[in-house]
Design an enzyme around this catalytic site. Structure first.
Site, PDB file in Angstrom:
ATOM      1  N   ASN A  11     -10.034  -0.459  -0.817  1.00 48.87           N
ATOM      2  CA  ASN A  11      -8.598  -0.457  -0.562  1.00 48.87           C
ATOM      3  C   ASN A  11      -8.121  -0.899  -1.855  1.00 48.87           C
ATOM      4  O   ASN A  11      -7.998  -2.108  -2.256  1.00 48.87           O
ATOM      5  CB  ASN A  11      -8.285  -1.234   0.652  1.00 48.87           C
ATOM      6  CG  ASN A  11      -6.512  -1.059   0.563  1.00 48.87           C
ATOM      7  OD1 ASN A  11      -5.874  -0.537  -0.186  1.00 48.87           O
ATOM      8  ND2 ASN A  11      -6.044  -1.429   1.713  1.00 48.87           N
TER       9      ASN A  11
ATOM     10  N   HIS B  76      -3.642   6.946   2.221  1.00 47.52           N
ATOM     11  CA  HIS B  76      -4.114   5.744   1.863  1.00 47.52           C
ATOM     12  C   HIS B  76      -5.457   5.315   2.545  1.00 47.52           C
ATOM     13  O   HIS B  76      -5.860   5.694   3.642  1.00 47.52           O
ATOM     14  CB  HIS B  76      -3.025   4.887   2.218  1.00 47.52           C
ATOM     15  CG  HIS B  76      -3.264   3.214   1.870  1.00 47.52           C
ATOM     16  ND1 HIS B  76      -3.790   2.762   0.831  1.00 47.52           N
ATOM     17  CD2 HIS B  76      -3.336   2.317   2.813  1.00 47.52           C
ATOM     18  CE1 HIS B  76      -3.835   1.568   0.837  1.00 47.52           C
ATOM     19  NE2 HIS B  76      -4.125   1.378   2.063  1.00 47.52           N
TER      20      HIS B  76
ATOM     21  N   CYS C 135       0.794  -1.215  -0.023  1.00 50.71           N
ATOM     22  CA  CYS C 135      -0.077  -0.187  -0.208  1.00 50.71           C
ATOM     23  C   CYS C 135       0.886   1.255   0.016  1.00 50.71           C
ATOM     24  O   CYS C 135       0.310   2.294  -0.185  1.00 50.71           O
ATOM     25  CB  CYS C 135      -1.065   0.027   1.126  1.00 50.71           C
ATOM     26  SG  CYS C 135      -2.177  -1.485   1.042  1.00 50.71           S
TER      27      CYS C 135
HETATM   28  C1  LIG Z   1     -10.160  -5.917   8.988  1.00 50.28           C
HETATM   29  C2  LIG Z   1     -10.883  -4.861   9.684  1.00 50.28           C
HETATM   30  C3  LIG Z   1     -11.995  -3.920   9.220  1.00 50.28           C
HETATM   31  C4  LIG Z   1     -11.674  -5.789  10.913  1.00 50.28           C
HETATM   32  O1  LIG Z   1     -12.165  -4.934  11.900  1.00 50.28           O
HETATM   33  P1  LIG Z   1     -12.049  -5.049  13.527  1.00 50.28           P
HETATM   34  O2  LIG Z   1     -12.886  -4.122  14.139  1.00 50.28           O
HETATM   35  O3  LIG Z   1     -10.804  -5.269  13.538  1.00 50.28           O
HETATM   36  O4  LIG Z   1     -12.872  -6.468  13.470  1.00 50.28           O
HETATM   37  P2  LIG Z   1     -12.328  -7.899  14.103  1.00 50.28           P
HETATM   38  O5  LIG Z   1     -11.274  -8.359  12.924  1.00 50.28           O
HETATM   39  O6  LIG Z   1     -11.865  -7.592  15.491  1.00 50.28           O
HETATM   40  O7  LIG Z   1     -13.564  -8.822  14.141  1.00 50.28           O
HETATM   41  C5  LIG Z   1     -14.522  -8.506  14.867  1.00 50.28           C
HETATM   42  C6  LIG Z   1     -15.643  -9.328  14.506  1.00 50.28           C
HETATM   43  O8  LIG Z   1     -15.989  -9.191  13.133  1.00 50.28           O
HETATM   44  C7  LIG Z   1     -16.357 -10.442  12.398  1.00 50.28           C
HETATM   45  N1  LIG Z   1     -16.086  -9.823  11.060  1.00 50.28           N
HETATM   46  C8  LIG Z   1     -14.853  -9.997  10.338  1.00 50.28           C
HETATM   47  N2  LIG Z   1     -15.096  -9.495   9.009  1.00 50.28           N
HETATM   48  C9  LIG Z   1     -16.414  -9.532   9.058  1.00 50.28           C
HETATM   49  C10 LIG Z   1     -17.260  -9.269   8.021  1.00 50.28           C
HETATM   50  N3  LIG Z   1     -16.880  -8.728   6.546  1.00 50.28           N
HETATM   51  N4  LIG Z   1     -18.772  -9.044   8.131  1.00 50.28           N
HETATM   52  C11 LIG Z   1     -19.077  -9.539   9.329  1.00 50.28           C
HETATM   53  N5  LIG Z   1     -18.606  -9.779  10.442  1.00 50.28           N
HETATM   54  C12 LIG Z   1     -16.975  -9.512  10.169  1.00 50.28           C
HETATM   55  C13 LIG Z   1     -15.038 -11.041  13.030  1.00 50.28           C
HETATM   56  O9  LIG Z   1     -14.983 -12.536  12.629  1.00 50.28           O
HETATM   57  C14 LIG Z   1     -15.339 -11.066  14.542  1.00 50.28           C
HETATM   58  O10 LIG Z   1     -16.156 -11.807  14.963  1.00 50.28           O
HETATM   59  P3  LIG Z   1     -15.948 -12.571  16.428  1.00 50.28           P
HETATM   60  O11 LIG Z   1     -15.811 -11.436  17.358  1.00 50.28           O
HETATM   61  O12 LIG Z   1     -17.288 -13.035  16.455  1.00 50.28           O
HETATM   62  O13 LIG Z   1     -14.656 -13.364  16.253  1.00 50.28           O
HETATM   63  C15 LIG Z   1      -9.898  -3.963  10.709  1.00 50.28           C
HETATM   64  O14 LIG Z   1      -9.110  -4.858  11.490  1.00 50.28           O
HETATM   65  C16 LIG Z   1      -9.138  -3.297   9.730  1.00 50.28           C
HETATM   66  O15 LIG Z   1      -9.531  -2.632   8.950  1.00 50.28           O
HETATM   67  N6  LIG Z   1      -7.798  -3.678   9.562  1.00 50.28           N
HETATM   68  C17 LIG Z   1      -6.704  -2.906   8.669  1.00 50.28           C
HETATM   69  C18 LIG Z   1      -6.923  -3.634   7.544  1.00 50.28           C
HETATM   70  C19 LIG Z   1      -5.881  -3.016   6.529  1.00 50.28           C
HETATM   71  O16 LIG Z   1      -5.953  -1.681   6.580  1.00 50.28           O
HETATM   72  N7  LIG Z   1      -5.207  -3.701   5.650  1.00 50.28           N
HETATM   73  C20 LIG Z   1      -4.490  -3.219   4.518  1.00 50.28           C
HETATM   74  C21 LIG Z   1      -3.358  -2.534   5.142  1.00 50.28           C
HETATM   75  S1  LIG Z   1      -2.758  -1.558   4.017  1.00 50.28           S
END
Ligand SMILES: CC(C)(COP(=O)(O)OP(=O)(O)OC[C@H]1O[C@@H](n2cnc3c(N)ncnc32)[C@H](O)[C@@H]1OP(=O)(O)O)[C@@H](O)C(=O)NCCC(=O)NCCS
Length: 345
Positions: free
Chosen positions: A300, A270, A129
């Site tokens: 993204n 980003h 990214c």
């Molecule tokens: C991926 C992201 C959106 C997840 O959000 P979060 O608030 O951290 O959520 P978590 O990963 O803790 O998951 C919370 C719950 O939502 C669930 N979940 C994950 N994806 C889901 C989706 N698409 N729909 C519904 N539920 C979802 C998980 O399974 C978890 O359930 P559980 O509590 O029963 O285990 C977030 O962590 C993020 O944006 N991370 C950075 C990613 C990124 O920027 N990547 C590229 C870098 S450049």
């Protein structure tokens, strides 16, 4: 105190040798759009969850057979036409991507022939990214040294080619797209690209990666069965790192250039998660009107988010000649980067 003053003067001296500026910006997005509602039909997710946790509403998805070089070439052809640049004048093409058409030849070579840039040489740059920011900083060095006069910097990715559409934690996050900019020498007295900070923190590699397809785990029946050719991510780890680093980067670049946040006309961050952007915005203390957000429409797009953001900022009349523009990124690696520039057209 004295040492830091010397460092500032030294940086100024190095950066003032010959400045580079962006003189053209263009983009390409594949036609097909996939909404959150569409994804509800294939994985256990909801429009509400995706919007609330990420800010994404829809994303563009490449057609079957449409590769990264196709998106990159389309963005570049549009740039060449719109800004009336002869492809034969291009010296260098840098393509930032983590989804090259293939390992080799480079996507840059494929783009070179597709756009007819007969004189140019080129290479791909892997910065995830942060790829576009790394590539733009690299381009400025070829301008600063006087070696080149016209460098194309392209950020392009077909992320949907490495996403598991059965994994709800990753498939809702990404989209496909390409953005291209032209980098040229600044005129006498013009500031152009003022300063940049680039970092890598390889310890973060374990949190966002694609395990197979490279020399460590060459493609095999086993790697395919284990879904090792898809993006693997520990979202919450990446999230925490990105929130901290993007905010730090913004503050550091502004402070070390003796600026205040109100001096910045627009921040183009980003687009990985709206909450990461909001955290940076809060730390920097800038209003919504000064932060480019288009994650709702594109998701993204990895290396393409920053040039797509610059393009949208221009299209929306949010950046004009002389404005201070700050671009910021955090990505897999971990990689991070920020560039401060005075907009040149
Ligand atoms: C991926 C992201 C959106 C997840 O959000 P979060 O608030 O951290 O959520 P978590 O990963 O803790 O998951 C919370 C719950 O939502 C669930 N979940 C994950 N994806 C889901 C989706 N698409 N729909 C519904 N539920 C979802 C998980 O399974 C978890 O359930 P559980 O509590 O029963 O285990 C977030 O962590 C993020 O944006 N991370 C950075 C990613 C990124 O920027 N990547 C590229 C870098 S450049």
């Amino acid at each position: 105190m004295l040492l830091s003053a010397v460092r500032v003067i030294e940086r100024e001296r190095l950066l003032s040798i010959r400045r580079a500026k962006i003189t053209a910006v263009s983009h390409y997005l594949p036609e097909r759009r996939v909404t959150n509602k569409d994804l509800e039909k294939i994985v256990d997710t909801s429009d509400e969850w995706i919007v609330e946790r990420t800010g994404i509403r829809e994303r563009h998805v490449a057609a079957k057979g449409q590769a990264t070089s196709d998106l990159a070439a389309a963005a570049t052809k549009r740039l060449l036409e719109q800004y009336r640049v002869d492809p034969a004048e291009i010296d260098l093409i840098i393509v930032a991507t983590v989804t090259p058409d293939m390992f080799f030849p480079s996507t840059a070579c494929l783009v070179q022939t597709k756009i007819g840039a007969k004189r140019a040489w080129g290479f791909d740059l892997s910065g995830a990214c942060s790829g576009f920011v790394y590539a733009l900083a690299t381009a400025t060095q070829f301008i600063a040294s006087g070696v080149h006069k016209k460098v194309l910097v392209i950020g392009a990715d077909v992320m949907t080619s490495i996403i598991d559409f059965k994994d709800r934690a990753t498939c809702v996050l990404f989209g496909d797209g390409a953005g291209a900019v032209l980098v040229e020498p600044a005129e006498d007295g013009e500031r152009g690209i003022i300063d940049f900070i680039l970092r890598s923190d390889g310890g973060g590699g374990q949190f966002l990666y694609m395990p197979a397809g490279g020399s460590l785990n060459p493609a095999s029946t086993e790697t395919i069965e284990k879904k090792m050719h898809y993006v693997h991510q520990e979202g919450s780890q990446v999230f925490k790192y990105a929130v901290r680093r993007m905010a730090d980067l913004a503050a550091h670049l502004v402070e070390r250039n003796g600026l205040k946040s109100e001096d910045i006309a627009i921040v183009v961050p980003h687009q990985a998660n709206l909450r990461i952007i909001k955290a940076m915005q809060e730390r920097l203390g800038v209003p919504d009107s000064k932060v480019m957000v288009n994650i709702d429409s594109y998701g993204n797009t990895t290396a393409a988010t920053i040039p797509l953001g610059l393009r949208d900022a221009i299209a929306q009349g949010r950046v004009k000649k002389g404005d201070l523009v700050l671009i910021l990124t955090v990505g897999a690696g971990y990689t991070t980067g920020g560039i401060l520039m005075r907009w040149a057209y």
